[in-house]
Write a protein that holds these residues in place. Structure first.
Motif, PDB file in Angstrom:
ATOM      1  N   GLU A   1      31.830  55.946 -16.544  1.00 16.50           N
ATOM      2  CA  GLU A   1      31.542  54.576 -16.990  1.00 16.50           C
ATOM      3  C   GLU A   1      30.152  54.510 -17.622  1.00 16.50           C
ATOM      4  N   PRO A   2      29.898  53.453 -18.402  1.00 17.39           N
ATOM      5  CA  PRO A   2      28.539  53.255 -18.917  1.00 17.39           C
ATOM      6  C   PRO A   2      27.545  53.105 -17.765  1.00 17.39           C
ATOM      7  N   ILE A   3      26.281  53.344 -18.053  1.00 18.67           N
ATOM      8  CA  ILE A   3      25.245  53.311 -17.024  1.00 18.67           C
ATOM      9  C   ILE A   3      25.223  51.962 -16.309  1.00 18.67           C
ATOM     10  N   HIS A   4      25.187  52.043 -14.986  1.00 18.71           N
ATOM     11  CA  HIS A   4      25.121  50.858 -14.138  1.00 18.71           C
ATOM     12  C   HIS A   4      24.597  51.266 -12.763  1.00 18.71           C
ATOM     13  N   VAL A   5      24.192  50.272 -12.005  1.00 22.17           N
ATOM     14  CA  VAL A   5      23.768  50.496 -10.626  1.00 22.17           C
ATOM     15  C   VAL A   5      24.572  49.573  -9.724  1.00 22.17           C
ATOM     16  N   HIS A   6      24.599  49.935  -8.456  1.00 20.97           N
ATOM     17  CA  HIS A   6      25.194  49.097  -7.425  1.00 20.97           C
ATOM     18  C   HIS A   6      24.061  48.627  -6.525  1.00 20.97           C
ATOM     19  N   ILE A   7      24.223  47.442  -5.970  1.00 25.32           N
ATOM     20  CA  ILE A   7      23.203  46.862  -5.089  1.00 25.32           C
ATOM     21  C   ILE A   7      23.907  46.339  -3.848  1.00 25.32           C
ATOM     22  N   SER A   8      23.374  46.699  -2.693  1.00 19.52           N
ATOM     23  CA  SER A   8      23.904  46.138  -1.453  1.00 19.52           C
ATOM     24  C   SER A   8      22.766  45.997  -0.449  1.00 19.52           C
ATOM     25  N   GLU A   9      22.964  45.076   0.450  1.00 17.50           N
ATOM     26  CA  GLU A   9      21.984  44.894   1.515  1.00 17.50           C
ATOM     27  C   GLU A   9      22.352  45.844   2.639  1.00 17.50           C
ATOM     28  N   GLY A  10      21.380  46.666   3.041  1.00 19.35           N
ATOM     29  CA  GLY A  10      21.667  47.661   4.072  1.00 19.35           C
ATOM     30  C   GLY A  10      22.433  48.827   3.487  1.00 19.35           C
ATOM     31  N   THR A  11      23.343  49.367   4.257  1.00 20.70           N
ATOM     32  CA  THR A  11      24.089  50.558   3.871  1.00 20.70           C
ATOM     33  C   THR A  11      24.965  50.300   2.651  1.00 20.70           C
TER      34      THR A  11
ATOM     35  N   ILE B   1      23.212  48.443 -17.221  1.00 25.08           N
ATOM     36  CA  ILE B   1      21.907  48.626 -17.859  1.00 25.08           C
ATOM     37  C   ILE B   1      22.168  48.766 -19.365  1.00 25.08           C
ATOM     38  N   THR B   2      21.513  47.954 -20.177  1.00 22.02           N
ATOM     39  CA  THR B   2      21.733  48.001 -21.625  1.00 22.02           C
ATOM     40  C   THR B   2      20.811  49.036 -22.274  1.00 22.02           C
ATOM     41  N   ARG B   3      21.059  49.296 -23.549  1.00 19.36           N
ATOM     42  CA  ARG B   3      20.216  50.227 -24.313  1.00 19.36           C
ATOM     43  C   ARG B   3      18.751  49.814 -24.308  1.00 19.36           C
ATOM     44  N   THR B   4      18.506  48.514 -24.238  1.00 18.69           N
ATOM     45  CA  THR B   4      17.131  48.011 -24.265  1.00 18.69           C
ATOM     46  C   THR B   4      16.516  47.920 -22.873  1.00 18.69           C
ATOM     47  N   GLY B   5      17.253  48.333 -21.844  1.00 18.69           N
ATOM     48  CA  GLY B   5      16.727  48.316 -20.487  1.00 18.69           C
ATOM     49  C   GLY B   5      16.934  47.015 -19.744  1.00 18.69           C
ATOM     50  N   HIS B   6      17.692  46.104 -20.337  1.00 22.48           N
ATOM     51  CA  HIS B   6      17.980  44.844 -19.650  1.00 22.48           C
ATOM     52  C   HIS B   6      19.176  45.009 -18.716  1.00 22.48           C
ATOM     53  N   CYS B   7      19.331  44.070 -17.823  1.00 23.86           N
ATOM     54  CA  CYS B   7      20.428  44.077 -16.866  1.00 23.86           C
ATOM     55  C   CYS B   7      21.446  43.002 -17.212  1.00 23.86           C
TER      56      CYS B   7
ATOM     57  N   ILE C   1      15.768  41.067  -7.995  1.00 24.80           N
ATOM     58  CA  ILE C   1      16.145  42.485  -7.978  1.00 24.80           C
ATOM     59  C   ILE C   1      16.417  42.964  -9.395  1.00 24.80           C
ATOM     60  N   MET C   2      17.124  42.161 -10.178  1.00 27.50           N
ATOM     61  CA  MET C   2      17.431  42.547 -11.552  1.00 27.50           C
ATOM     62  C   MET C   2      16.163  42.657 -12.395  1.00 27.50           C
ATOM     63  N   ARG C   3      15.188  41.809 -12.152  1.00 23.31           N
ATOM     64  CA  ARG C   3      13.903  41.907 -12.863  1.00 23.31           C
ATOM     65  C   ARG C   3      13.200  43.219 -12.527  1.00 23.31           C
ATOM     66  N   ILE C   4      13.255  43.613 -11.268  1.00 21.98           N
ATOM     67  CA  ILE C   4      12.631  44.878 -10.860  1.00 21.98           C
ATOM     68  C   ILE C   4      13.369  46.054 -11.498  1.00 21.98           C
ATOM     69  N   ILE C   5      14.698  45.991 -11.519  1.00 17.79           N
ATOM     70  CA  ILE C   5      15.473  47.060 -12.160  1.00 17.79           C
ATOM     71  C   ILE C   5      15.103  47.155 -13.633  1.00 17.79           C
ATOM     72  N   GLU C   6      14.966  46.018 -14.313  1.00 12.39           N
ATOM     73  CA  GLU C   6      14.571  46.027 -15.720  1.00 12.39           C
ATOM     74  C   GLU C   6      13.186  46.647 -15.894  1.00 12.39           C
TER      75      GLU C   6
ATOM     76  N   VAL D   1      15.518  54.449 -13.952  1.00 17.54           N
ATOM     77  CA  VAL D   1      16.953  54.398 -13.656  1.00 17.54           C
ATOM     78  C   VAL D   1      17.724  55.248 -14.664  1.00 17.54           C
ATOM     79  N   ILE D   2      17.405  55.086 -15.939  1.00 20.86           N
ATOM     80  CA  ILE D   2      18.078  55.838 -16.996  1.00 20.86           C
ATOM     81  C   ILE D   2      17.851  57.338 -16.820  1.00 20.86           C
ATOM     82  N   GLN D   3      16.628  57.731 -16.512  1.00 17.05           N
ATOM     83  CA  GLN D   3      16.326  59.155 -16.315  1.00 17.05           C
ATOM     84  C   GLN D   3      17.095  59.714 -15.126  1.00 17.05           C
TER      85      GLN D   3
END
Length: 92
Positions: free
Chosen positions: A23-33, A43-49, A66-71, A77-79
């Motif tokens: 799939e295209p680049i993406h992350v998952h987020i969960s609280e705890g495990t 994650i877009t080509r420009t680094g936005h979420c 959280i999305m602001r921090i990821i951006e 993240v990309i690396q």
């Protein structure tokens, strides 16, 4: 599953067994495990979420932060995605 980083009690991570074709680049987020069906963010080509879905039910204010921090850390993240999967495509 590779953990990218933690933000408070939230984990930001990839699943190691992403579907084929990858799939295209993406992350998952969960609280705890990390859990199946966790919140998913593209994650877009420009680094936005872009929010794909919030199945984890993360409160909107927390999710925005959280999305602001990821951006802000999108190059990291990309690396990490490239290092782990060896290839990359973008949703947009």
């Amino acid at each position: 599953m590779p953990q990218i980083f933690k933000i408070g009690g939230y984990w930001v991570y990839f699943w190691a067994n992403e579907s084929a074709p990858l799939e295209p680049i993406h992350v998952h987020i969960s609280e705890g495990t990390p859990a199946a069906g966790a919140t998913k963010v593209w994650i877009t080509r420009t680094g936005h979420c872009l929010l794909c879905h919030n199945h984890s039910g993360i409160p909107s204010t927390a999710l925005r932060n959280i999305m602001r921090i990821i951006e802000a850390r999108s190059s990291e993240v990309i690396q990490k995605w490239c290092d782990f999967f060896g290839e990359i495509t973008y949703f947009c």
